[in-house]
Design an enzyme around this catalytic site. Sequence first.
Site, PDB file in Angstrom:
ATOM      1  N   LYS A  14      -1.536  10.346  -1.082  1.00  0.00           N
ATOM      2  CA  LYS A  14      -0.133  10.748  -0.908  1.00  0.00           C
ATOM      3  C   LYS A  14       0.575  10.874  -2.256  1.00  0.00           C
ATOM      4  O   LYS A  14       1.284  11.843  -2.515  1.00  0.00           O
ATOM      5  CB  LYS A  14       0.610   9.733  -0.016  1.00  0.00           C
ATOM      6  N   ARG A  88       7.078   4.316   7.954  1.00  0.00           N
ATOM      7  CA  ARG A  88       5.854   3.590   8.318  1.00  0.00           C
ATOM      8  C   ARG A  88       5.979   2.885   9.652  1.00  0.00           C
ATOM      9  O   ARG A  88       5.001   2.282  10.108  1.00  0.00           O
ATOM     10  CB  ARG A  88       5.547   2.538   7.244  1.00  0.00           C
ATOM     11  N   ARG A 127      -8.623   2.791  -8.731  1.00  0.00           N
ATOM     12  CA  ARG A 127      -7.321   3.365  -9.087  1.00  0.00           C
ATOM     13  C   ARG A 127      -6.710   2.637 -10.285  1.00  0.00           C
ATOM     14  O   ARG A 127      -6.765   1.418 -10.399  1.00  0.00           O
ATOM     15  CB  ARG A 127      -6.336   3.254  -7.919  1.00  0.00           C
ATOM     16  N   ARG A 160      -3.377  -2.181  -9.621  1.00  0.00           N
ATOM     17  CA  ARG A 160      -2.384  -2.813  -8.743  1.00  0.00           C
ATOM     18  C   ARG A 160      -2.947  -4.059  -8.061  1.00  0.00           C
ATOM     19  O   ARG A 160      -4.081  -4.067  -7.602  1.00  0.00           O
ATOM     20  CB  ARG A 160      -1.927  -1.813  -7.666  1.00  0.00           C
ATOM     21  N   ARG A 171      -4.337  -3.824   4.395  1.00  0.00           N
ATOM     22  CA  ARG A 171      -3.412  -2.677   4.421  1.00  0.00           C
ATOM     23  C   ARG A 171      -3.908  -1.592   5.370  1.00  0.00           C
ATOM     24  O   ARG A 171      -3.122  -0.950   6.071  1.00  0.00           O
ATOM     25  CB  ARG A 171      -3.248  -2.110   3.002  1.00  0.00           C
TER      26      ARG A 171
HETATM   27  P1  AP5 Z   1      -3.059   7.797  -4.365  1.00  0.00           P
HETATM   28  O1  AP5 Z   1      -2.572   9.181  -4.529  1.00  0.00           O
HETATM   29  O2  AP5 Z   1      -2.469   6.709  -5.205  1.00  0.00           O
HETATM   30  O3  AP5 Z   1      -3.037   7.382  -2.820  1.00  0.00           O
HETATM   31  P2  AP5 Z   1      -1.813   6.942  -1.911  1.00  0.00           P
HETATM   32  O4  AP5 Z   1      -2.058   7.522  -0.556  1.00  0.00           O
HETATM   33  O5  AP5 Z   1      -0.509   7.234  -2.564  1.00  0.00           O
HETATM   34  O6  AP5 Z   1      -2.128   5.381  -1.886  1.00  0.00           O
HETATM   35  P3  AP5 Z   1      -1.178   4.099  -1.944  1.00  0.00           P
HETATM   36  O7  AP5 Z   1      -2.127   2.915  -2.051  1.00  0.00           O
HETATM   37  O8  AP5 Z   1      -0.145   4.204  -3.022  1.00  0.00           O
HETATM   38  O9  AP5 Z   1      -0.553   4.135  -0.572  1.00  0.00           O
HETATM   39  P4  AP5 Z   1       0.125   3.006   0.181  1.00  0.00           P
HETATM   40  O10 AP5 Z   1       0.790   3.758   1.260  1.00  0.00           O
HETATM   41  O11 AP5 Z   1      -0.747   1.894   0.591  1.00  0.00           O
HETATM   42  O12 AP5 Z   1       1.015   2.329  -0.951  1.00  0.00           O
HETATM   43  P5  AP5 Z   1       2.571   2.313  -1.231  1.00  0.00           P
HETATM   44  O13 AP5 Z   1       2.747   2.285  -2.696  1.00  0.00           O
HETATM   45  O14 AP5 Z   1       3.284   3.345  -0.447  1.00  0.00           O
HETATM   46  O15 AP5 Z   1      -4.661   7.837  -4.594  1.00  0.00           O
HETATM   47  C1  AP5 Z   1      -5.429   6.646  -4.534  1.00  0.00           C
HETATM   48  C2  AP5 Z   1      -6.566   6.744  -5.577  1.00  0.00           C
HETATM   49  O16 AP5 Z   1      -7.481   7.765  -5.167  1.00  0.00           O
HETATM   50  C3  AP5 Z   1      -6.104   7.138  -6.986  1.00  0.00           C
HETATM   51  O17 AP5 Z   1      -6.902   6.471  -7.911  1.00  0.00           O
HETATM   52  C4  AP5 Z   1      -6.365   8.653  -7.053  1.00  0.00           C
HETATM   53  O18 AP5 Z   1      -6.640   9.077  -8.376  1.00  0.00           O
HETATM   54  C5  AP5 Z   1      -7.566   8.799  -6.153  1.00  0.00           C
HETATM   55  N1  AP5 Z   1      -7.607  10.060  -5.415  1.00  0.00           N
HETATM   56  C6  AP5 Z   1      -6.554  10.707  -4.844  1.00  0.00           C
HETATM   57  N2  AP5 Z   1      -6.969  11.823  -4.198  1.00  0.00           N
HETATM   58  C7  AP5 Z   1      -8.319  11.858  -4.347  1.00  0.00           C
HETATM   59  C8  AP5 Z   1      -9.336  12.768  -3.899  1.00  0.00           C
HETATM   60  N3  AP5 Z   1      -9.029  13.856  -3.160  1.00  0.00           N
HETATM   61  N4  AP5 Z   1     -10.615  12.503  -4.213  1.00  0.00           N
HETATM   62  C9  AP5 Z   1     -10.941  11.410  -4.955  1.00  0.00           C
HETATM   63  N5  AP5 Z   1     -10.030  10.518  -5.427  1.00  0.00           N
HETATM   64  C10 AP5 Z   1      -8.738  10.743  -5.120  1.00  0.00           C
HETATM   65  O19 AP5 Z   1       2.982   0.907  -0.612  1.00  0.00           O
HETATM   66  C11 AP5 Z   1       2.570  -0.321  -1.192  1.00  0.00           C
HETATM   67  C12 AP5 Z   1       3.146  -1.481  -0.392  1.00  0.00           C
HETATM   68  O20 AP5 Z   1       4.597  -1.411  -0.418  1.00  0.00           O
HETATM   69  C13 AP5 Z   1       2.800  -1.486   1.106  1.00  0.00           C
HETATM   70  O21 AP5 Z   1       1.561  -2.128   1.360  1.00  0.00           O
HETATM   71  C14 AP5 Z   1       3.987  -2.265   1.688  1.00  0.00           C
HETATM   72  O22 AP5 Z   1       3.873  -3.638   1.466  1.00  0.00           O
HETATM   73  C15 AP5 Z   1       5.159  -1.751   0.852  1.00  0.00           C
HETATM   74  N6  AP5 Z   1       5.820  -0.564   1.406  1.00  0.00           N
HETATM   75  C16 AP5 Z   1       5.916   0.670   0.824  1.00  0.00           C
HETATM   76  N7  AP5 Z   1       6.625   1.520   1.607  1.00  0.00           N
HETATM   77  C17 AP5 Z   1       6.966   0.800   2.705  1.00  0.00           C
HETATM   78  C18 AP5 Z   1       7.686   1.129   3.891  1.00  0.00           C
HETATM   79  N8  AP5 Z   1       8.191   2.366   4.095  1.00  0.00           N
HETATM   80  N9  AP5 Z   1       7.849   0.164   4.836  1.00  0.00           N
HETATM   81  C19 AP5 Z   1       7.357  -1.086   4.647  1.00  0.00           C
HETATM   82  N10 AP5 Z   1       6.669  -1.466   3.556  1.00  0.00           N
HETATM   83  C20 AP5 Z   1       6.470  -0.521   2.590  1.00  0.00           C
END
Ligand code: AP5
Length: 215
Positions: A14, A88, A127, A160, A171
């Site tokens: 994402k 979410r 990552r 992270r 997660r």
């Molecule tokens: P990346 O692009 O970073 O993936 P992502 O989907 O953004 O992953 P996140 O881990 O950031 O998502 P998340 O939803 O768990 O975390 P968030 O920060 O929102 O890619 C991942 C890796 O893969 C990278 O190394 C990239 O280079 C690689 N990659 C990408 N595409 C690729 C491909 N096609 N092929 C190969 N490699 C690839 O949330 C974190 C925490 O915050 C949550 O757990 C929760 O506690 C809290 N939180 C955030 N938002 C909310 C909400 N709305 N409500 C409640 N809690 C929340």
Amino acid sequence: MMNLVLFGPPGAGKGTQGTLLAELRGMRRLSTGDLLRDAVREGTPLGVKAREYMDAGELVPDDVILGLIRDMLQGSTEAGAIFDGFPRTLPQAEALDGLLSDLGQPLSAVMVLNVDDEALVRRLSGRRSCPRDGSVYNVYTDRPKAENICDRCGEPLVHRADDEESTVRRRLQVYQDQTSPLVAYYEASATPVHHIDGDRDIADVQTDLVAALPR
Ligand code: AP5
């Protein structure tokens, strides 16, 4: 004006795809995860509250998130917004519908990135993230030009805390239980939902994403 939700499990891409699309279309990427990590780093009361949930791989409670959303929507670009990691839960989705409806800017589409769990665990173990501008890299698939340094701003990259394997697995379970039901919520609505195979090269995923954008 186009407002998109980028949807998918942790590590689905994402942030990667949202950043590319924002650059391509001049849209604003709004990531609740990035906002929460900023708050944790700055040690604000919100950050202190959020940290225990994030480190455990749990969702931050809706009341905290809903407080962030209105601020997030301030100053959106004319080209529109990409919501990354939000909504979410059902209350978050309903709140977003209400806020966008008040602004007269309904959601244009939901893009769901699909990737197998085992591929996600491996991705997240590799990552590396920029703590300053949120850029993401990967030691296996998407390395920065200079080792462990952000291409965009020169900041040293970090692994992270919530990318440790047991937390990643928690997660993924939380996503399955609490967030994936939103796909059915959007499929039952008037908003188009597009499923994209996220387990391919980053450029190929981006091509499909752009092709699926509303005209
Ligand atoms: P990346 O692009 O970073 O993936 P992502 O989907 O953004 O992953 P996140 O881990 O950031 O998502 P998340 O939803 O768990 O975390 P968030 O920060 O929102 O890619 C991942 C890796 O893969 C990278 O190394 C990239 O280079 C690689 N990659 C990408 N595409 C690729 C491909 N096609 N092929 C190969 N490699 C690839 O949330 C974190 C925490 O915050 C949550 O757990 C929760 O506690 C809290 N939180 C955030 N938002 C909310 C909400 N709305 N409500 C409640 N809690 C929340």
